[in-house]
Design an enzyme around this catalytic site. Structure first.
Site, PDB file in Angstrom:
ATOM      1  CG  LEU A   1      -1.313  -6.817   2.089  1.00 48.65           C
ATOM      2  CD1 LEU A   1      -1.271  -7.500   1.728  1.00 48.65           C
ATOM      3  CD2 LEU A   1      -3.059  -6.749   1.436  1.00 48.65           C
TER       4      LEU A   1
ATOM      5  CB  CYS B   1      -4.775  -4.281   8.251  1.00 50.95           C
ATOM      6  SG  CYS B   1      -3.718  -3.493   9.662  1.00 50.95           S
ATOM      7  CG  HIS B   2       0.725  -0.026   5.357  1.00 49.15           C
ATOM      8  ND1 HIS B   2       1.228  -0.911   4.799  1.00 49.15           N
ATOM      9  CD2 HIS B   2       1.751   0.920   5.453  1.00 49.15           C
ATOM     10  CE1 HIS B   2       2.547  -0.259   3.937  1.00 49.15           C
ATOM     11  NE2 HIS B   2       2.389   0.410   4.811  1.00 49.15           N
ATOM     12  CB  THR B   3       0.070  -3.493  10.977  1.00 46.08           C
ATOM     13  OG1 THR B   3      -0.575  -2.830  10.921  1.00 46.08           O
ATOM     14  CG2 THR B   3       1.030  -4.130  12.208  1.00 46.08           C
TER      15      THR B   3
END
Length: 404
Positions: free
Chosen positions: A345, A341-343
């Site tokens: 990491l 989850c790029h939000t």
């Protein structure tokens, strides 16, 4: 909440596209001690901000509109005007926070975005194959070794000994390592929220494992607090596989592939049921999720598709929970990777964690029988109403269109 001191927006890159590597140096010291030495993000002077704004507009607006905008900008930055008042407010905010842009950037770039996390936001990495001798041991042992690697990273995070990263001689912010485990993005109608269970008084000690779209809670620590060994993990993963051979279970996980507005409404309806709410809470609070995948369609770049979206509703797309900060994906053929989850990491940190896991997978380990009896992994149940069934069917259709 300080998310990042420097966020590299790592986009998903197909395997055949090459990216020039940047030398990274790892220094084994207590990683958060040096945080105070990092420079804070500066607030640029008001005039510099306004000049950059106008230069950005020049290629995309008509001359008349640009001329009018220049007049408005001049008015905005006049002495005693709105610009100066806002600049002072921003400078005051910068003095009292680690990064004055974090909160607004996080909301505008991630939490407020209504597109699905799958494909649009989440980042993926494909791990290099482990040695042939490990591949011969199959999916279970490969997954066990990756889990062991992640738990090793967790231990270093908690002890503050995770190596500090340096790129080009510059120290990177390691604050985000606190967000790697037991974190989740929760859908909301207008804006999502982030939950960090590792900061609770009783941090989670379990992971979730999903096989044939069926979720299980797996405690990864013994009663004495020691981590499960690779052999113990193999026993538990085999138990899960043997308990989830049914392949026609409704894929609740595919609901997480929907756009955030739709998913938030379905989510609210889903957790009205106590059993569903407890199962969702167990998934969200877990250290991370391990996806034991079935077969993939025989198409080119299938490994990439497997990590990004799971291949489609008929394959492994329902064998996921895309809101989790970290999903470890292990295929039947030994293909291994992560969906992040790029939000929560940054790509740079995800690469570092995966490198560590690969090194763990390459280590030789002596085959040993578990020294103590292990409790059965707990299967998570969902009560599927007709309305939820309809939502699942719609999610399948939308995902299959989205991936094409």
């Amino acid at each position: 909440m300080s998310i990042l001191c420097s966020r590299a927006l790592v986009r998903m890159v197909k395997p055949y596209q090459l990216v020039k590597p940047v030398p990274v140096t790892l220094v084994a010291v207590r990683n958060l001690i040096q945080q105070n030495e990092l420079p804070h993000l500066p607030v640029p002077p008001l005039r510099q901000t306004c000049e950059l704004y106008l230069r950005t507009l020049e290629p995309v607006v008509e001359p008349d509109e640009l001329k009018r905008t220049k007049k408005l900008v001049e008015e905005f930055q006049r002495a005693g005007g709105v610009g100066e008042r806002l600049q002072r407010s921003l400078e005051q905010r910068a003095d009292s926070t680690d990064n004055w842009s974090t909160e607004s950037y996080l909301k505008s770039a991630f939490l407020d975005i209504r597109k699905p996390l799958v494909i649009y936001t989440n980042a993926v990495l494909i791990l290099p194959p482990v040695a042939d001798r490990d591949m011969d041991l199959g999916q279970t042992r490969c997954a066990a070794k990756v889990i062991a690697g992640k738990l090793d990273v967790k231990a270093q995070i908690e002890s503050g000994t995770l190596p500090v990263e340096y790129v080009g001689g510059k120290q990177l912010c390691m604050k985000q390592c606190e967000q790697l485990m037991s974190a989740c993005q929760v859908p909301g109608l207008k804006s999502d929220s982030l939950v960090f269970y590792s900061k609770s008084t009783t941090p989670p000690k379990h992971i979730t494992v999903v096989h044939n779209c069926q979720f299980f809670k797996l405690d990864v620590y013994n009663n004495d607090g020691t981590r499960l060994t690779v052999d113990q993990l193999c026993v538990q993963l085999d138990r899960i596989r043997n308990s989830s051979r049914q392949t026609d279970v409704e894929p609740v996980g595919i609901l997480t592939t929907q756009d955030r507005h739709t998913w938030s409404k379905v989510y609210s309806n889903l957790i009205k049921d106590k059993t569903n709410r407890e199962s969702v809470s167990t998934i969200e609070s877990s250290l991370f999720t391990v996806c034991l995948d079935g077969a993939m369609p025989p198409v080119s770049h299938h490994k990439y598709h497997q990590m990004v979206h799971g291949g489609g509703s008929q394959w492994n797309s329902g064998n996921r929970w895309f809101d989790k900060s970290l999903q470890v994906i292990v295929g039947e053929d030994g293909t291994c990777g992560v969906n992040c989850c790029h939000t929560l990491l940054d790509g740079t940190f995800a690469v570092f964690v995966c490198d560590h896991s690969v090194n763990m997978m390459k280590k030789s380990d002596v085959m040993q029988s578990p020294s103590e009896s292990l409790p059965m992994p707990q299967k998570l149940h969902f009560n599927i109403t007709q309305e939820i069934q309809k939502d699942i069917d719609e999610a399948k259709q939308h995902l299959d269109i989205l991936k094409t």
